[in-house]
Write a protein that holds these residues in place. Structure first.
Motif, PDB file in Angstrom:
ATOM      1  N   GLY A 182       6.945   3.346   2.198  1.00  0.00           N
ATOM      2  CA  GLY A 182       7.242   2.865   3.540  1.00  0.00           C
ATOM      3  C   GLY A 182       8.669   3.095   3.982  1.00  0.00           C
ATOM      4  N   GLU A 188      -4.090   3.446   5.108  1.00  0.00           N
ATOM      5  CA  GLU A 188      -3.631   2.482   6.100  1.00  0.00           C
ATOM      6  C   GLU A 188      -4.589   1.290   6.009  1.00  0.00           C
ATOM      7  N   HIS A 194       6.055   7.240   0.647  1.00  0.00           N
ATOM      8  CA  HIS A 194       4.949   6.502   0.043  1.00  0.00           C
ATOM      9  C   HIS A 194       5.175   4.994   0.045  1.00  0.00           C
ATOM     10  N   TRP A 230       0.822  -1.211   0.000  1.00  0.00           N
ATOM     11  CA  TRP A 230       0.000   0.000   0.000  1.00  0.00           C
ATOM     12  C   TRP A 230       0.854   1.258   0.000  1.00  0.00           C
ATOM     13  N   ASP A 231       0.239   2.379  -0.368  1.00  0.00           N
ATOM     14  CA  ASP A 231       0.872   3.691  -0.335  1.00  0.00           C
ATOM     15  C   ASP A 231       0.742   4.233   1.088  1.00  0.00           C
ATOM     16  N   HIS A 232       1.874   4.415   1.751  1.00  0.00           N
ATOM     17  CA  HIS A 232       1.874   4.793   3.163  1.00  0.00           C
ATOM     18  C   HIS A 232       1.476   6.246   3.414  1.00  0.00           C
ATOM     19  N   ARG A 233       1.261   7.020   2.357  1.00  0.00           N
ATOM     20  CA  ARG A 233       0.833   8.414   2.527  1.00  0.00           C
ATOM     21  C   ARG A 233      -0.633   8.623   2.150  1.00  0.00           C
ATOM     22  N   VAL A 238       7.990   8.927   6.900  1.00  0.00           N
ATOM     23  CA  VAL A 238       7.750   7.671   6.189  1.00  0.00           C
ATOM     24  C   VAL A 238       7.227   8.006   4.797  1.00  0.00           C
ATOM     25  N   THR A 244      -0.902  10.684  10.865  1.00  0.00           N
ATOM     26  CA  THR A 244      -1.972  10.613   9.873  1.00  0.00           C
ATOM     27  C   THR A 244      -2.587  11.989   9.601  1.00  0.00           C
TER      28      THR A 244
END
Length: 428
Positions: A407, A178, A405, A172-175, A403, A344
């Motif tokens: 990770g 979640e 995109h 997944w894209d961490h930005r 962090v 977040t």
């Protein structure tokens, strides 16, 4: 009276009228302010935070006739652990498990509940839950025979790992998302928004009635069993609204869940932005999510999370459409105030033009930016209930505080790309 004297007399009368009119124009704002009651915030804040927040209300509130712009100033709050202590998404998930409201997925295939679920997690869930119900039927996770299923679901949701320790999500894209947060609304598939609001209301009643520190049994685990509104935040939301601010909630909990809780601070459902499901016939939730900006409905790649919060706020509050919603907007199309507690929230907090309130939960990127305070618009407050102790070591801002995109961890950078130095935890 001669013609010339008549003209002079009329000129004098006109001048007097002009002076009187000028006096009225000059004094009207003062008179307006005198008859307008600016809300005053209650005590209970750290340091000069109350004064800074009051200054925001005084400057941008409707009682200041010279406030910047005449449109309603926008304020946006995160919800979980910002306006309330603990997490209303967690509270609802625990209620769903205790009351057997999560359905067996189509064909018993748990991979259909999230595109990011790993094969190991899908197998673990199928092994634990498969024999308990037919596809589409609720699983008996609140009964003794459903304990193993409840434990596996709770582990994947709460720890992003199976009970055996295998990673539960990948890719997944961490930005922008979640997967564990997104999984909760996805597990609500088959229910309508009205039904989910009923579940959330039942969980809310239980969690508000439970004493501070209470736990509850979910499967074989003991989990948090209480939630409280922060009095100071309720007062702030109320003060902002009375002062003419347009107040919104942006949360990474499910939309209908936050709608139920937001009523407790006077925020209507149309001013709540949570994770939103797509729907099928009869308004029943699917396991897919609505998109924002360039992300289409059902792509499941962007929720109200980090940069995704920026997109959803731009789209829903300011009416920005398409890929432009993913970008930082001009100052006139941004919130003047924002409040959050976690990494977040960092993007929509940075977008706030006047003041940014951070509730300290020791989150690296957020605290790096708040303590760096490069533009003088950040204020930090300890949690109002059970505040954390001082972080023993500095925040790793210069090395791993950010962090990316994919990770990957790296340094936290300011808008000019300079690196934020490590920061000492000083508000606790």
């Amino acid at each position: 009276m001669t013609p010339r004297s008549t003209v002079r007399r009329l000129q004098a009368v006109g001048a007097a009228a002009a002076i009187a009119a000028g006096t009225l124009v000059a004094t009207a704002p003062a008179a307006q302010a005198a008859h307008c009651a600016t809300p005053r915030l209650a005590a209970g804040w750290y340091g000069d935070n109350q004064a800074r927040l009051q200054q925001l209300i005084d400057q941008y509130g409707k009682c200041n006739p010279y406030r910047p712009g005449r449109a309603k100033p926008v304020a946006v709050f995160d919800w979980d652990n910002t306006v309330v202590k603990n997490d209303v998404g967690d509270a609802t998930m625990f209620w769903l498990l205790r009351n057997g409201k999560i359905r067996q997925p189509a064909r018993g295939d748990w991979a259909t509940t999230s595109r990011y679920l790993t094969p190991a997690a899908a197998r673990a869930l199928a092994d634990a839950c498969g024999p308990l119900a037919r596809p589409g039927s609720p699983l008996p996770t609140g009964t003794p025979e459903g304990t193993g299923c409840a434990d596996e679901l709770n582990a994947v949701y709460g720890t992003a790992a199976t009970k055996a320790g295998a990673a539960a999500f990948a890719g997944w894209d961490h930005r922008t998302i979640e997967p564990a947060y997104a999984w909760l609304p996805q597990l609500m598939q088959g229910w309508t928004a009205h039904e989910v609001r009923g579940f959330a209301a039942a969980a809310r009643t239980e969690n508000l009635a439970a004493p501070i520190g209470a736990t509850q049994r979910v499967g074989s685990a003991s989990v948090t069993g209480w939630v409280r509104y922060y009095d100071q935040q309720k007062d702030l939301v109320d003060g902002l609204r009375k002062a003419g601010f347009d107040v919104w909630i942006s949360s990474a909990s499910p939309q209908p869940v936050v709608e139920v809780w937001a009523k407790g601070v006077g925020i209507a459902a149309d001013h709540v932005i949570g994770i939103r499901n797509t729907t099928a016939s009869g308004g029943r939730f699917t396991a897919h999510l609505k998109g924002c900006g360039s992300v289409k409905d059902g792509a499941d790649t962007m929720i109200t999370y980090v940069d995704g919060k920026r997109c959803w706020i731009n789209q829903e509050v300011f009416g920005v459409r398409g890929a432009a919603a993913e970008k930082v907007q001009p100052a006139a199309r941004r919130q003047v105030f924002a409040a959050g507690d976690s990494d977040t929230d960092v993007s929509f907090l940075r977008d706030a033009t006047a003041l940014r309130l951070v509730v300290n939960r020791n989150k690296n990127e957020l605290m790096c930016r708040a303590y760096d305070d490069s533009d003088g618009k950040w204020i930090v407050n300890p949690m109002f209930i059970e505040p954390k102790k001082q972080k023993a070591t500095p925040y790793p801002c210069s090395t791993t505080g950010y962090v990316d995109h994919d990770g990957t961890a790296g340094p936290v950078r300011r808008g000019d790309t300079s690196v934020v130095p490590d920061q000492t935890d000083s508000v606790f």
